[in-house]
Design an enzyme around this catalytic site. Structure first.
Site, PDB file in Angstrom:
ATOM      1  N   THR A 183       0.732  -1.113  -0.151  1.00  0.00           N
ATOM      2  CA  THR A 183       0.074  -0.239  -0.123  1.00  0.00           C
ATOM      3  C   THR A 183       0.853   1.303   0.140  1.00  0.00           C
ATOM      4  O   THR A 183       0.849   2.264  -0.931  1.00  0.00           O
ATOM      5  CB  THR A 183      -1.106   0.186   1.373  1.00  0.00           C
ATOM      6  OG1 THR A 183      -1.630  -1.212   1.437  1.00  0.00           O
ATOM      7  CG2 THR A 183      -1.769   1.040   1.137  1.00  0.00           C
ATOM      8  N   THR A 184       1.964   1.395   0.914  1.00  0.00           N
ATOM      9  CA  THR A 184       2.637   2.650   0.988  1.00  0.00           C
ATOM     10  C   THR A 184       3.621   2.812  -0.093  1.00  0.00           C
ATOM     11  O   THR A 184       3.778   3.959  -0.204  1.00  0.00           O
ATOM     12  CB  THR A 184       3.235   2.361   2.406  1.00  0.00           C
ATOM     13  OG1 THR A 184       2.456   2.239   3.390  1.00  0.00           O
ATOM     14  CG2 THR A 184       4.296   3.668   2.732  1.00  0.00           C
TER      15      THR A 184
ATOM     16  N   TYR B 120     -13.518  -4.162  -2.356  1.00  0.00           N
ATOM     17  CA  TYR B 120     -14.636  -3.750  -3.583  1.00  0.00           C
ATOM     18  C   TYR B 120     -15.775  -4.712  -3.526  1.00  0.00           C
ATOM     19  O   TYR B 120     -16.999  -4.427  -3.355  1.00  0.00           O
ATOM     20  CB  TYR B 120     -14.023  -3.457  -5.019  1.00  0.00           C
ATOM     21  CG  TYR B 120     -15.092  -2.920  -5.766  1.00  0.00           C
ATOM     22  CD1 TYR B 120     -15.565  -1.718  -5.559  1.00  0.00           C
ATOM     23  CD2 TYR B 120     -15.364  -3.644  -6.873  1.00  0.00           C
ATOM     24  CE1 TYR B 120     -16.530  -1.353  -6.453  1.00  0.00           C
ATOM     25  CE2 TYR B 120     -16.527  -3.096  -7.751  1.00  0.00           C
ATOM     26  CZ  TYR B 120     -16.956  -1.908  -7.361  1.00  0.00           C
ATOM     27  OH  TYR B 120     -17.842  -1.504  -8.385  1.00  0.00           O
TER      28      TYR B 120
ATOM     29  N   TYR C 131      -3.274  -9.806   5.539  1.00  0.00           N
ATOM     30  CA  TYR C 131      -3.190  -8.358   6.031  1.00  0.00           C
ATOM     31  C   TYR C 131      -4.857  -7.941   5.903  1.00  0.00           C
ATOM     32  O   TYR C 131      -5.598  -7.756   5.096  1.00  0.00           O
ATOM     33  CB  TYR C 131      -2.781  -7.406   4.724  1.00  0.00           C
ATOM     34  CG  TYR C 131      -2.573  -6.069   5.059  1.00  0.00           C
ATOM     35  CD1 TYR C 131      -2.885  -5.370   5.969  1.00  0.00           C
ATOM     36  CD2 TYR C 131      -2.226  -5.253   3.548  1.00  0.00           C
ATOM     37  CE1 TYR C 131      -3.005  -4.071   6.233  1.00  0.00           C
ATOM     38  CE2 TYR C 131      -2.224  -3.976   3.700  1.00  0.00           C
ATOM     39  CZ  TYR C 131      -2.406  -3.448   4.851  1.00  0.00           C
ATOM     40  OH  TYR C 131      -2.353  -2.001   5.058  1.00  0.00           O
TER      41      TYR C 131
ATOM     42  N   ARG D  49      -9.690   0.130   4.295  1.00  0.00           N
ATOM     43  CA  ARG D  49      -9.239   0.147   2.706  1.00  0.00           C
ATOM     44  C   ARG D  49     -10.070  -0.712   1.992  1.00  0.00           C
ATOM     45  O   ARG D  49     -10.254  -0.497   0.909  1.00  0.00           O
ATOM     46  CB  ARG D  49      -7.704   0.087   2.591  1.00  0.00           C
ATOM     47  CG  ARG D  49      -6.702   1.251   3.152  1.00  0.00           C
ATOM     48  CD  ARG D  49      -5.245   0.909   2.591  1.00  0.00           C
ATOM     49  NE  ARG D  49      -4.446   1.944   2.642  1.00  0.00           N
ATOM     50  CZ  ARG D  49      -4.299   3.103   2.198  1.00  0.00           C
ATOM     51  NH1 ARG D  49      -4.877   3.153   0.766  1.00  0.00           N
ATOM     52  NH2 ARG D  49      -3.504   3.988   2.458  1.00  0.00           N
TER      53      ARG D  49
ATOM     54  N   LYS E  86      -1.141  -9.101   9.295  1.00  0.00           N
ATOM     55  CA  LYS E  86      -0.806  -7.651   9.542  1.00  0.00           C
ATOM     56  C   LYS E  86      -2.355  -7.150  10.086  1.00  0.00           C
ATOM     57  O   LYS E  86      -3.036  -6.943   9.174  1.00  0.00           O
ATOM     58  CB  LYS E  86      -0.286  -6.948   8.238  1.00  0.00           C
ATOM     59  CG  LYS E  86       0.022  -5.533   8.412  1.00  0.00           C
ATOM     60  CD  LYS E  86       0.596  -4.834   7.239  1.00  0.00           C
ATOM     61  CE  LYS E  86       0.459  -3.198   7.416  1.00  0.00           C
ATOM     62  NZ  LYS E  86       0.968  -2.697   5.976  1.00  0.00           N
TER      63      LYS E  86
ATOM     64  N   ILE F 246       4.740  -3.492  10.571  1.00  0.00           N
ATOM     65  CA  ILE F 246       4.916  -2.927   9.279  1.00  0.00           C
ATOM     66  C   ILE F 246       4.671  -1.660   9.192  1.00  0.00           C
ATOM     67  O   ILE F 246       3.452  -1.154   9.368  1.00  0.00           O
ATOM     68  CB  ILE F 246       3.974  -3.964   8.387  1.00  0.00           C
ATOM     69  CG1 ILE F 246       4.479  -5.353   8.232  1.00  0.00           C
ATOM     70  CG2 ILE F 246       4.432  -3.200   6.796  1.00  0.00           C
ATOM     71  CD1 ILE F 246       3.762  -6.302   7.497  1.00  0.00           C
TER      72      ILE F 246
END
Length: 295
Positions: A48-49, A111, A137, A142, A166, A208
């Site tokens: 993501t980052t 989604y 994760y 998100r 995570k 993380i």
């Protein structure tokens, strides 16, 4: 069950861009060196980052290969590999280049909002498609879907190479439920800088981290102090960063940490649309905090 090697301070590595929007591979090399020299225990790349949805396949391959070559096995590398098309993720795992990669981080499908049974079958298929360790994760902010503790523990019990999660749900209650019912070898990794202190105190094995891109030395020290049961000293470091935690995310991630890294002279303050740089007022506040920390 496979052993989790992703412990301590993990860095959710940003992707530096030049002013023309192209990947800045020289800045990436400097940033990786900075992490290795200042306490990073493992790197989490192309997630993501790292603005991975906005990278081309060629760019992702070049970034992965450069980091693997630079790290030379000094720390483990966890690479993002997830999506909302189970068959597509499975195909990527079977045919992609994972040479030099020590494990994959796979996000909950976004989604299309699967049920808990759908989440279970999705991750079971992913685990069966690779021999690499898999880190789940969970980030409902998100993805739009929360993976419940029951589903996480079911996967941990049923899939030998699912070694950790995570956790970025923001729920310490959910974290506690996982810890209560998980297999002994399965680990929880914080996915939220602001909750890392209480999560490690509760039994998480590390983080993380986003803030770790800019301030790995102090953040790593906080975690190590907790591992040594020196909670008061660790809490002081945690409280130093309280205001910075919120500012880093107020304009979205990685806008905040990229602005901070720019202030420190590491990278250009450039993101790819639809992400945009953090507001000037936010940057000014972060700059003032940074000066006050005297780091």
């Amino acid at each position: 069950m496979a052993q989790n090697i992703f412990k301590g301070l993990g860095i959710a590595l940003v992707t530096p861009f030049k002013t023309d929007g192209s990947v800045d591979y020289d800045a990436l090399e400097r940033l990786v060196d900075y992490q290795l020299e200042n306490g990073a225990d493992f790197l989490c790349i192309l997630a993501t980052t790292g603005e991975t949805p906005c990278l081309t396949e060629e760019e992702k391959s070049l970034i992965k290969n450069q980091i693997v070559k630079q790290v030379k096995g000094r720390v483990p590398i966890l690479m993002g590999c997830g999506g909302n098309n189970t068959a597509g993720v499975v195909e990527q795992l079977k045919t992609g280049d994972f040479q030099g990669i020590d494990g994959v981080l796979s996000v909950c499908p976004y989604y299309n909002k699967p049920s808990q049974e759908g989440l279970y079958r999705h991750f079971k298929a992913i685990a069966e498609a690779t021999s690499l360790p898999v880190v789940l994760y969970n980030v409902p902010g998100r993805t739009g879907i929360l993976m419940k503790a029951e589903t996480t523990c079911r996967l941990a019990h049923d899939c030998d190479n699912i070694v950790a999660i995570k956790e970025a749900s923001g729920s310490l209650e959910l974290v506690d439920e996982i810890i209560k019912h998980k297999p002994a070898e399965f680990d929880i990794i914080s996915g939220d800088d602001a909750l890392t202190y209480p999560m490690v105190a509760s039994g998480a094995v590390g983080v993380i981290s986003v803030i770790g891109n800019a301030l790995p030395k102090e953040f790593s020290r906080m975690i190590r102090l907790e591992f040594n049961n020196e909670y008061e000293a660790a809490r002081k470091i945690h409280h130093k960063f309280t205001d910075l935690y919120s500012l880093l995310f107020v304009d979205g991630n990685p806008a905040g940490v990229k602005a901070l890294l720019h202030e420190m002279g590491f990278i250009e303050n450039v993101l790819r649309l639809p992400l945009v740089p953090t507001r000037v007022t936010t940057l000014q506040k972060m700059s003032e905090i940074l000066k006050g920390l005297k780091l």
